[in-house]
Design a protein around this motif. Sequence first.
Motif, short mmCIF file in Angstrom:
data_model
loop_
_atom_site.label_atom_id
_atom_site.label_comp_id
_atom_site.label_asym_id
_atom_site.label_seq_id
_atom_site.Cartn_x
_atom_site.Cartn_y
_atom_site.Cartn_z
N ASP A 168 2.56 1.62 -3.51
CA ASP A 168 1.57 1.99 -4.52
C ASP A 168 1.17 3.46 -4.40
OD1 ASP A 168 1.45 -0.44 -5.78
OD2 ASP A 168 -0.41 -1.10 -4.84
N ARG A 169 0.95 3.92 -3.17
CA ARG A 169 0.53 5.31 -2.98
C ARG A 169 1.65 6.29 -3.32
NH1 ARG A 169 -0.77 6.23 2.48
NH2 ARG A 169 -0.47 4.08 3.13
N ALA A 170 2.89 5.93 -2.95
CA ALA A 170 4.01 6.83 -3.21
C ALA A 170 4.29 7.00 -4.70
CB ALA A 170 5.27 6.31 -2.51
N THR A 171 3.99 5.98 -5.48
CA THR A 171 4.35 6.00 -6.90
C THR A 171 3.13 5.94 -7.81
OG1 THR A 171 4.60 3.58 -6.97
CG2 THR A 171 6.55 4.87 -6.37
N ALA A 172 1.96 6.31 -7.32
CA ALA A 172 0.72 6.17 -8.08
C ALA A 172 0.77 6.93 -9.40
CB ALA A 172 -0.46 6.65 -7.24
N HIS A 173 1.55 7.99 -9.47
CA HIS A 173 1.60 8.82 -10.68
C HIS A 173 2.61 8.33 -11.71
CE1 HIS A 173 4.81 10.15 -8.05
NE2 HIS A 173 5.37 10.80 -9.04
N ASP A 231 0.83 -1.20 0.00
CA ASP A 231 0.00 0.00 0.00
C ASP A 231 0.87 1.26 0.00
OD1 ASP A 231 -2.65 1.32 0.35
OD2 ASP A 231 -1.76 1.96 2.24
N ARG A 232 1.94 1.26 0.78
CA ARG A 232 2.83 2.43 0.83
C ARG A 232 3.48 2.68 -0.53
NH1 ARG A 232 7.28 2.72 3.06
NH2 ARG A 232 7.75 0.63 3.82
N ASP A 271 -2.97 -2.86 -12.63
CA ASP A 271 -2.40 -2.94 -11.29
C ASP A 271 -0.89 -3.20 -11.36
OD1 ASP A 271 -4.82 -2.50 -10.10
OD2 ASP A 271 -5.16 -4.60 -9.52
N ASP A 289 4.91 6.66 2.78
CA ASP A 289 4.11 6.57 1.56
C ASP A 289 4.34 7.78 0.67
OD1 ASP A 289 2.85 8.54 2.98
OD2 ASP A 289 0.86 7.62 2.94
N THR A 290 5.54 8.38 0.79
CA THR A 290 5.85 9.60 0.04
C THR A 290 7.08 9.40 -0.84
OG1 THR A 290 4.97 10.95 1.84
CG2 THR A 290 6.38 12.06 0.22
#
Length: 402
Positions: A13-18, A10-11, A360, A385-386
């Motif tokens: 994925d959120r940090a690199t979602a872009h 989850d961390r 995904d 998550d950054t």
Amino acid sequence: MAIDRAELRDRLDRATAHLDPPYAVVDLSAYDANADALAGRAGGKPLRVASKSVRVRELLTRVLKRPGWHGVMAFTLPEALWLVRGGVADDVLVAYPTAHRGALTELAADPKLADAVTLMIDDAGQLDLIDRACPPGSRTALRVCLDLDASWRPLRGRVHVGVRRSPVHSARAAGALAAAVAGRAGFRLVGLMSYEAQIAGLGDAPPGQAVLGSAIRVAQRRSYRELLARRSAAVAAVREHADLEFVNGGGTGSVAATSADPAVTEVTAGSGLYGPTLFDGYRAWRPTPAAFYACTVVRRPAPGLATVLGGGWIASGPAAESRLPRPWLPAGLKLLGAEGAGEVQTPLAGQAADGLRVGDRVWFRHAKAGEVCEHVNEVHLVEGDTLVGTVPTYRGEGQAFL
């Protein structure tokens, strides 16, 4: 340490979602924790970072700022010159002998470089090559380190356990080569190195192979005892001809054991910073996984299967399953035996596959450490998550040293 893989996924994925895969990330918290753990295992002796296991200048600089770390072990002379010129380190030991005449000429022509870089030798023929590239009368004295072969050769040498590196195996041979260096103009013998690959680079607890693991541990204990005595004798023999500045040994898998050797003054480590899958098979210490790469699901060919684009980042070494990357996040995925990890696509099986949709990410771990950087131009740095930074790999800086 126990890893909550769902939380880690989850961390990341959120940090690199872009970002669009494929790409590689390093979890800085895990990287720093591994650096500190290795320093603690070194028992107060300095750690020299193995650059080939990192291959990102920013991350080499980062670990060298932490307590217990000093100096770099480079894998080629051109790389060593580049690292010194770039301000990464002013103490670089080249781990392997060099035949790069252009780099030798550069080294000999620059007193600052010659003072910062130490060449590796194990044969007088290497000294001859250096003299041909840059005659001794026209250069400052070059720093050299003698490579003592650390393999174990029981049964009077009929069995060889370890890698095949230097021809210098005995204390007598080490002393003879040291005398040869001392008797030649243009060289200064400053160090001795020995890499016990059969201990530092071989996991003693291979998953699902208890009998093999037990045999490996017996061999490692006997090899260690033999090396303690032989390395001590070799250091004494070399010191008859040179004032050694350092005696280097070990690797990530043997930091504690190697640092306990009174003859050793510093230990090398690098792979443990990233925590690749090969180190999952060690009992004494296992690094926290810190380096990952992401691929995108592009197909769902059948129930229980998901296919990602690319993924086939194979490690060097024997052509075996241990050199394949491992799908890590989400947990519960595995490669197909008939296809493995493919250059263009990699099908994955397992219950977790049914929870994946097209688009995904699947996160992989490489079998080895720095080799993952040969596939990407940059590494994304994550804290929590950054995404806190993006830095170039050697490849991203246009450097291909091997």
